[in-house]
Design a protein around this motif. Structure first.
Motif, PDB file in Angstrom:
ATOM      1  N   ILE A  66       0.847  -1.200   0.000  1.00 34.73           N
ATOM      2  CA  ILE A  66       0.000   0.000   0.000  1.00 34.73           C
ATOM      3  C   ILE A  66       0.881   1.249   0.000  1.00 34.73           C
ATOM      4  N   VAL A  67       1.953   1.209   0.801  1.00 37.79           N
ATOM      5  CA  VAL A  67       2.875   2.349   0.836  1.00 37.79           C
ATOM      6  C   VAL A  67       3.460   2.579  -0.552  1.00 37.79           C
ATOM      7  N   LEU A  68       3.900   1.512  -1.208  1.00 41.45           N
ATOM      8  CA  LEU A  68       4.492   1.655  -2.547  1.00 41.45           C
ATOM      9  C   LEU A  68       3.473   2.194  -3.531  1.00 41.45           C
ATOM     10  N   VAL A  69       2.263   1.612  -3.520  1.00 41.44           N
ATOM     11  CA  VAL A  69       1.237   2.013  -4.489  1.00 41.44           C
ATOM     12  C   VAL A  69       0.875   3.473  -4.271  1.00 41.44           C
ATOM     13  N   VAL A  70       0.614   3.837  -3.016  1.00 38.80           N
ATOM     14  CA  VAL A  70       0.230   5.224  -2.726  1.00 38.80           C
ATOM     15  C   VAL A  70       1.369   6.165  -3.078  1.00 38.80           C
ATOM     16  N   GLY A  71       2.600   5.781  -2.688  1.00 38.71           N
ATOM     17  CA  GLY A  71       3.756   6.644  -2.926  1.00 38.71           C
ATOM     18  C   GLY A  71       3.956   6.911  -4.404  1.00 38.71           C
ATOM     19  N   PHE A  72       3.934   5.846  -5.214  1.00 34.41           N
ATOM     20  CA  PHE A  72       4.195   6.047  -6.643  1.00 34.41           C
ATOM     21  C   PHE A  72       3.002   6.662  -7.347  1.00 34.41           C
ATOM     22  N   ALA A  73       1.787   6.377  -6.888  1.00 36.80           N
ATOM     23  CA  ALA A  73       0.604   6.970  -7.509  1.00 36.80           C
ATOM     24  C   ALA A  73       0.558   8.464  -7.223  1.00 36.80           C
ATOM     25  N   LYS A  74       0.982   8.855  -6.042  1.00 34.65           N
ATOM     26  CA  LYS A  74       0.844  10.247  -5.621  1.00 34.65           C
ATOM     27  C   LYS A  74       2.020  11.104  -6.098  1.00 34.65           C
ATOM     28  N   HIS A  75       3.227  10.528  -6.025  1.00 31.69           N
ATOM     29  CA  HIS A  75       4.412  11.344  -6.323  1.00 31.69           C
ATOM     30  C   HIS A  75       5.157  10.886  -7.562  1.00 31.69           C
ATOM     31  N   LYS A  76       4.648   9.866  -8.259  1.00 28.61           N
ATOM     32  CA  LYS A  76       5.345   9.320  -9.428  1.00 28.61           C
ATOM     33  C   LYS A  76       6.802   9.025  -9.050  1.00 28.61           C
ATOM     34  N   LEU A  77       7.734   9.434  -9.911  1.00 28.77           N
ATOM     35  CA  LEU A  77       9.137   9.086  -9.622  1.00 28.77           C
ATOM     36  C   LEU A  77       9.751   9.970  -8.537  1.00 28.77           C
ATOM     37  N   HIS A  78       9.033  11.045  -8.179  1.00 31.53           N
ATOM     38  CA  HIS A  78       9.511  11.860  -7.063  1.00 31.53           C
ATOM     39  C   HIS A  78       9.594  11.072  -5.770  1.00 31.53           C
ATOM     40  N   PHE A  79       8.884   9.944  -5.753  1.00 28.88           N
ATOM     41  CA  PHE A  79       8.883   9.128  -4.534  1.00 28.88           C
ATOM     42  C   PHE A  79      10.304   8.697  -4.165  1.00 28.88           C
ATOM     43  N   PHE A  80      11.183   8.624  -5.180  1.00 23.76           N
ATOM     44  CA  PHE A  80      12.566   8.222  -4.886  1.00 23.76           C
ATOM     45  C   PHE A  80      13.296   9.284  -4.070  1.00 23.76           C
ATOM     46  N   SER A  81      12.782  10.508  -4.064  1.00 27.35           N
ATOM     47  CA  SER A  81      13.432  11.544  -3.254  1.00 27.35           C
ATOM     48  C   SER A  81      13.314  11.225  -1.771  1.00 27.35           C
ATOM     49  N   LEU A  82      12.439  10.257  -1.450  1.00 22.74           N
ATOM     50  CA  LEU A  82      12.350   9.783  -0.059  1.00 22.74           C
ATOM     51  C   LEU A  82      13.699   9.255   0.423  1.00 22.74           C
ATOM     52  N   PHE A  83      14.493   8.736  -0.518  1.00 26.86           N
ATOM     53  CA  PHE A  83      15.755   8.093  -0.139  1.00 26.86           C
ATOM     54  C   PHE A  83      16.909   9.084  -0.046  1.00 26.86           C
ATOM     55  N   VAL A  84      16.630  10.337  -0.368  1.00 22.86           N
ATOM     56  CA  VAL A  84      17.679  11.352  -0.235  1.00 22.86           C
ATOM     57  C   VAL A  84      17.163  12.434   0.707  1.00 22.86           C
ATOM     58  N   PRO A  85      17.509  12.349   1.975  1.00 25.12           N
ATOM     59  CA  PRO A  85      16.985  13.329   2.934  1.00 25.12           C
ATOM     60  C   PRO A  85      17.462  14.737   2.596  1.00 25.12           C
ATOM     61  N   HIS A  86      16.704  15.725   3.066  1.00 22.97           N
ATOM     62  CA  HIS A  86      17.081  17.122   2.845  1.00 22.97           C
ATOM     63  C   HIS A  86      18.456  17.397   3.415  1.00 22.97           C
ATOM     64  N   GLY A  87      19.221  18.236   2.709  1.00 28.08           N
ATOM     65  CA  GLY A  87      20.508  18.682   3.234  1.00 28.08           C
ATOM     66  C   GLY A  87      21.623  17.672   3.058  1.00 28.08           C
ATOM     67  N   THR A  88      21.388  16.629   2.237  1.00 32.36           N
ATOM     68  CA  THR A  88      22.474  15.673   2.000  1.00 32.36           C
ATOM     69  C   THR A  88      23.518  16.321   1.088  1.00 32.36           C
ATOM     70  N   PRO A  89      24.814  16.276   1.478  1.00 33.73           N
ATOM     71  CA  PRO A  89      25.839  16.839   0.592  1.00 33.73           C
ATOM     72  C   PRO A  89      25.859  16.085  -0.736  1.00 33.73           C
ATOM     73  N   ALA A  90      26.185  16.782  -1.819  1.00 38.28           N
ATOM     74  CA  ALA A  90      26.131  16.201  -3.168  1.00 38.28           C
ATOM     75  C   ALA A  90      26.970  14.933  -3.262  1.00 38.28           C
ATOM     76  N   LEU A  91      28.096  14.949  -2.566  1.00 36.61           N
ATOM     77  CA  LEU A  91      28.999  13.798  -2.600  1.00 36.61           C
ATOM     78  C   LEU A  91      28.357  12.560  -1.997  1.00 36.61           C
ATOM     79  N   MET A  92      27.477  12.792  -0.998  1.00 38.83           N
ATOM     80  CA  MET A  92      26.911  11.674  -0.238  1.00 38.83           C
ATOM     81  C   MET A  92      25.592  11.164  -0.827  1.00 38.83           C
ATOM     82  N   VAL A  93      25.090  11.827  -1.860  1.00 41.84           N
ATOM     83  CA  VAL A  93      23.752  11.489  -2.359  1.00 41.84           C
ATOM     84  C   VAL A  93      23.659  10.016  -2.757  1.00 41.84           C
TER      85      VAL A  93
END
Lengths: 252, 164
Positions: free
Chosen positions: A130-157
């Motif tokens: 359900i989390v996957l379906v809702v996440g991808f239905a609502k945010h499309k591929l933006h859902f992958f931004s879940l895996f990059v927290p705010h403020g991550t240095p570019a090197l660490m992305v």
């Protein structure tokens, strides 16, 4: 360990659909008992009186509890998940508590199907899906931004992305295994302690006094603890599902 | 550990029945009954909120009515006070006038009476003079055998009466 054994009932051992065995086992029987008990409980509280009776108040407390949990963890968007989280929480709660019933004294065998990861895994994968379906239905591929927290240095992305991806993919396993392990550990502990009581009692009175009696006293306490664990594990399962749904609904 | 030992034999049955019973719970209880229960709760909360609102409104109206009653009451009281003051002033002035009239008539009566007393005293004094002069002339006539002039005797008597 016999208490965890699954046995087909009513000669259903060879029922199957497309080659898959679907025997009505003692596990399925206790799922049915939990379902019927829950149905009776909720139906008793569905009188829809303006001034609620005790029973209605009890059921409304549970729906209000789930509603509050979703409102706190997901926000106003969480309202639509109340039926799912309520079903999940109550099904697990009833299963856990019914599995603790001391009906052994009547010669029956209580079975806790939440102590089988084949059952809890289904619930965990369902929540995760359900989390996957809702996440991808609502945010499309933006859902992958879940895996990059705010403020991550570019090197660490890139490393962070994989770390977060693994922690995300582990969720269904941790969700299902946590419930299974907690329920099984409690039942095994009670079984071990009760075997101490009985075996020491059979050996001699002295051993019973130093080992059996303290074990019995400990069992009383652990039974109370197990009731608490039964409720807490249902709560944790529902709460974590809410937290994961929050990720899907609101990202960060 | 039966969970692992029996996994191959029971996984399909476990998955099937969990889905069946959880599906039943989700669709019949979760989707069918829970929304109605939550609806009841929401309805009750709304009714309570409405009742509270109505009570609050009624309280405000009562306050406003009390305020207007107070204003009206104050006006009435002020009016009553002015009426009383007027009546009191009127009564006081009337009393004063009546007193003044009574005083005037009393003063007149006193003056009349005093005048009457003075007249009476004067008349009495004149009479005493006449009687005294007559008596003195009589006495003089009898004792001294003198017949004096009446006016002379009267003057002498008057002088004696005045100077005592």
């Amino acid at each position: 360990m016999h208490q965890f054994t699954i046995e087909p009932l009513f000669g259903s051992a060879h029922w199957n659909i497309a080659g898959y065995n679907i025997a009505f086992t003692n596990s399925a029987l206790w799922m049915a008992i939990a379902t019927v008990a829950l149905l009776i409980f909720v139906a008793g509280g569905s009188k829809r009186q303006l001034v609620p009776g005790r029973w209605q108040m009890a059921v409304e407390t549970f729906t209000g509890f789930i509603d509050g949990m979703l409102a706190a963890n997901v926000g106003p968007n969480g309202k639509k998940y109340v039926p799912y989280i309520f079903s999940l929480f109550m099904f697990i709660l009833f299963a856990n508590v019914l599995g603790l019933l001391p009906i052994g004294v009547l010669g029956l065998h209580a079975f806790t199907f939440t102590s089988h990861f084949s059952a809890t895994g289904v619930l965990a994968i369902m929540s995760f899906s359900i989390v996957l379906v809702v996440g991808f239905a609502k945010h499309k591929l933006h859902f992958f931004s879940l895996f990059v927290p705010h403020g991550t240095p570019a090197l660490m992305v890139v490393p962070i992305f994989f770390v977060e991806l693994v922690s995300f993919l582990v969720r269904p396993f941790s969700l299902g295994l946590r419930l299974f392990v907690a329920m099984m550990a409690g039942h095994v502990l009670l079984e071990v302690l009760s075997s101490f009581v009985i075996d020491s009692g059979n050996a001699n009175i002295g051993l019973f006094a130093i080992a059996g009696l303290p074990s019995f006293v400990l069992m009383v306490g652990i039974c109370a603890l197990e009731l608490l664990v039964a409720a807490i594990q249902a709560y944790v399962f529902a709460l974590l599902t809410c937290v994961y749904l929050n990720d899907a609904e609101n990202l960060h | 550990m039966p969970q692992i030992e029996q996994l191959a034999a029971t996984y399909s049955s476990q998955i099937f029945w969990v889905l069946i019973f959880f599906g039943f719970i989700f669709f019949v209880i979760g989707r069918g009954m829970v929304p109605k229960i939550m609806d009841t709760v929401a309805q009750r909360d709304k009714q309570i909120a409405d009742d509270l609102l109505a009570a609050e409104r009624a309280r405000k109206q009562a306050d406003a009515e009390e305020e207007s009653w107070r204003v009206r009451e104050n006006a009435n009281r002020a009016q009553a006070q002015t009426l009383i003051a007027e009546a009191r002033a009127k009564a006081a002035s009337e009393t004063e006038q009546r007193l003044a009239a009574a005083q005037g008539s009393i003063d007149g009566k006193i003056a009349d009476a005093e005048a009457a007393i003075a007249a009476a005293r004067q008349a009495a004094g004149a009479e005493i003079e006449t009687v005294a002069a007559d008596a003195a002339r009589d006495i003089i006539g009898r004792v001294a055998g003198l017949s004096l002039d009446e006016g002379l005797v009267r003057a002498a008597v008057k002088e004696n009466l005045v100077h005592g």
